[in-house]
Design a protein around this motif. Structure first.
Motif, PDB file in Angstrom:
ATOM      1  N   TYR A 172       5.062 -14.141   0.300  1.00 50.76           N
ATOM      2  CA  TYR A 172       4.883 -13.071  -0.683  1.00 50.76           C
ATOM      3  C   TYR A 172       6.047 -12.089  -0.631  1.00 50.76           C
ATOM      4  CZ  TYR A 172       2.921  -8.705  -2.551  1.00 50.76           C
ATOM      5  OH  TYR A 172       2.717  -7.539  -3.232  1.00 50.76           O
ATOM      6  N   TYR A 212      -6.063   1.292  -3.433  1.00 49.53           N
ATOM      7  CA  TYR A 212      -5.120   0.375  -4.079  1.00 49.53           C
ATOM      8  C   TYR A 212      -5.838  -0.516  -5.082  1.00 49.53           C
ATOM      9  CZ  TYR A 212      -2.130  -3.795  -4.444  1.00 49.53           C
ATOM     10  OH  TYR A 212      -1.394  -4.858  -4.898  1.00 49.53           O
ATOM     11  N   ILE A 215      -6.742   0.549   1.126  1.00 48.00           N
ATOM     12  CA  ILE A 215      -6.970  -0.694   0.380  1.00 48.00           C
ATOM     13  C   ILE A 215      -7.935  -0.458  -0.781  1.00 48.00           C
ATOM     14  CG2 ILE A 215      -8.073  -2.957   0.537  1.00 48.00           C
ATOM     15  CD1 ILE A 215      -6.812  -3.279   3.295  1.00 48.00           C
ATOM     16  N   LEU A 221       0.812  -1.210   0.000  1.00 49.71           N
ATOM     17  CA  LEU A 221       0.000   0.000   0.000  1.00 49.71           C
ATOM     18  C   LEU A 221       0.847   1.262   0.000  1.00 49.71           C
ATOM     19  CD1 LEU A 221      -2.753  -1.100   2.543  1.00 49.71           C
ATOM     20  CD2 LEU A 221      -2.829  -1.154   0.051  1.00 49.71           C
ATOM     21  N   PHE A 269      -8.646  -7.817  -1.444  1.00 54.73           N
ATOM     22  CA  PHE A 269      -7.239  -7.482  -1.264  1.00 54.73           C
ATOM     23  C   PHE A 269      -6.386  -8.739  -1.076  1.00 54.73           C
ATOM     24  CE2 PHE A 269      -3.789  -5.913   1.664  1.00 54.73           C
ATOM     25  CZ  PHE A 269      -3.126  -5.144   0.725  1.00 54.73           C
ATOM     26  N   LEU A 270      -6.855  -9.641  -0.231  1.00 52.85           N
ATOM     27  CA  LEU A 270      -6.098 -10.869   0.023  1.00 52.85           C
ATOM     28  C   LEU A 270      -6.013 -11.715  -1.243  1.00 52.85           C
ATOM     29  CD1 LEU A 270      -7.458 -11.909   3.535  1.00 52.85           C
ATOM     30  CD2 LEU A 270      -5.301 -10.782   2.975  1.00 52.85           C
ATOM     31  N   LEU A 299      -4.748 -15.750  -2.647  1.00 58.35           N
ATOM     32  CA  LEU A 299      -5.498 -16.766  -1.911  1.00 58.35           C
ATOM     33  C   LEU A 299      -6.773 -17.117  -2.670  1.00 58.35           C
ATOM     34  CD1 LEU A 299      -5.189 -15.681   1.816  1.00 58.35           C
ATOM     35  CD2 LEU A 299      -3.653 -17.030   0.400  1.00 58.35           C
ATOM     36  N   GLU A 357     -10.440 -15.608   6.937  1.00 57.80           N
ATOM     37  CA  GLU A 357      -9.434 -14.607   7.306  1.00 57.80           C
ATOM     38  C   GLU A 357     -10.081 -13.230   7.427  1.00 57.80           C
ATOM     39  OE1 GLU A 357      -6.547 -15.545   8.089  1.00 57.80           O
ATOM     40  OE2 GLU A 357      -6.198 -17.443   7.055  1.00 57.80           O
ATOM     41  N   THR A 403      -3.517  -9.636  -3.775  1.00 58.27           N
ATOM     42  CA  THR A 403      -2.097  -9.528  -3.434  1.00 58.27           C
ATOM     43  C   THR A 403      -1.475 -10.886  -3.175  1.00 58.27           C
ATOM     44  OG1 THR A 403      -2.692  -9.193  -1.118  1.00 58.27           O
ATOM     45  CG2 THR A 403      -2.307  -7.227  -2.430  1.00 58.27           C
ATOM     46  N   LEU A 404      -2.164 -11.708  -2.387  1.00 60.08           N
ATOM     47  CA  LEU A 404      -1.547 -12.965  -1.959  1.00 60.08           C
ATOM     48  C   LEU A 404      -2.006 -14.148  -2.799  1.00 60.08           C
ATOM     49  CD1 LEU A 404      -1.787 -12.484   1.906  1.00 60.08           C
ATOM     50  CD2 LEU A 404       0.154 -12.032   0.405  1.00 60.08           C
TER      51      LEU A 404
END
Lengths: 218, 218
Positions: A115, B115, B112, A86, B81-82, B88, B96, B85-86
């Motif tokens: 990550y 972003y 967020i 971010l 977001f998860l 998942l 989560e 970015t990750l």
DNA sequence: CACTTATATTAGCCATGGCTAACCATTGTA
DNA sequence: TACAATGGTTAGCCATGGCTAATATAAGTG
């Protein structure tokens, strides 16, 4: 899983350690009353997270230390993650991580570490404990105790005081900054330093919170 | 700021709304006893977050609804977001987000959303409320009620049941999937659908949780 | 209408984690 | 040695948010 309060007490004990921590010191650090701290210490001792000697203080057991390191790891990974994804500044990330650390599952912790490529330092330069509590990078020295006229590289800045952090940031001091101590004030311990060709004065209280390593010549 | 428990109650009431929600329904949804639910409803009424008619049920006030929408927004932004970015999967992110949503500051929420480019749907296709609780995309229909032989686009899949979600995922059904209902079982309401050239059977219970929109021809 | 069943509420208990006020222990200094 | 001052503990209160058991209300059925 431990509660937010328990995790906060363990983290404080770890930060104030490794010796016995007094009830008042702990209470002040967490901004709670001495009575609350005593009560919690008794509960932590019950759970074998601390050893407690009445009227003497408490210190983390191995079990408590591992738990504390797990929180510290989550905190520092979160700071790194928030900073990277971010683009949040070094002054902003601490308070967010302080809350999120208690809500981060082991799974997410691993996903984030992965990550980020398993970093060993957070954006403040603090070492990030490994998944089983391993801690390296423990050799950095406080700037205030460092020798004069050597090329020093800033490794760590404090993470919990936005105003100090802003001052450092505004003066070009952050992890990676290279500087020399020119002289030390005999009366108040303040430092005169040179960053590139620019001279700055750093108060002793701030200098005690900045940690350095010696620049590797290559 | 409200506690985790209060936020969970508000979110449940919102999910079960918009009509009066019974104490038992709420208690079951949150897996607490009816007595606990009653007690909390009284406290929420005290704070003017719900209107409560004894022995009849409770419903969110405007204030309570806005609070609930704020949590839903955080939840869905976090899932997005998860996921982004990750990387998942859709099955992992719900649990989560369920925990992190209570630890997300307004600031981070904004960072967020920014972003992500202020998305209006999460990875399950659920609409993400705006920063002031605005909700669009409310026109999607349950698959089970949809007409036969029309080109339908899957808009939403449930977010809270990993096993259903895995089944859907394994059968190629997720937001964006285009399918047609070929026939409906007269006895159990199950659907025979065609995805591309492949035929599948979807049980009525699952079909009621999948929402569609009509494919736009262009 | 009476009676059963489902739902809702109340009373009262427990753990957690705050707090103040009062009371002990330790330490340093006159 | 005596006696503040400082630090640590205990007792007892409060709010939150669970729980069970007992009771009250509503709804459905013969």
């Amino acid at each position: 899983m431990y509660s937010v309060a328990v995790e906060d007490y363990l983290k404080s004990l770890w930060k104030l350690g490794p010796n016995n921590v007094g009830t008042k010191q702990l209470a002040d650090n967490l901004r709670v009353s001495k009575a609350s701290a005593t009560k919690m210490i008794l509960r932590l001792a019950e759970k074998e997270l601390v050893d407690h000697i009445p009227y003497k203080g408490a210190s983390l057991t191995k079990k408590g230390e591992l738990e504390a390191l797990s929180i510290v790891r989550k905190h520092r990974l979160l700071e790194t993650f928030l900073s990277q994804t971010l683009g949040l500044g070094r002054e902003e990330i601490h308070d967010e991580a302080e809350i999120l650390e208690h809500a981060l599952s082991k799974n997410l912790e691993m996903a984030i570490a992965d990550y980020l490529g398993n970093p060993t330092r957070d954006p403040h330069g603090h070492p990030i404990p490994g998944p089983n509590g391993e801690l390296y990078n423990e050799t950095d020295l406080p700037l205030c105790d460092s020798p004069i006229n050597m090329s020093l590289i800033v490794m760590q800045v404090p993470d919990d005081d936005p105003s100090i952090l802003s001052w450092l940031e505004n003066n070009g001091i952050h992890p990676g900054t290279i500087l020399k101590i020119i002289s030390r004030d005999k009366f108040d311990g303040g430092l005169n330093v040179k960053i590139g060709e620019v001279k700055k004065r750093i108060s002793s209280s701030i200098a005690s919170l900045v940690k350095i390593s010696f620049e590797v010549e290559n």
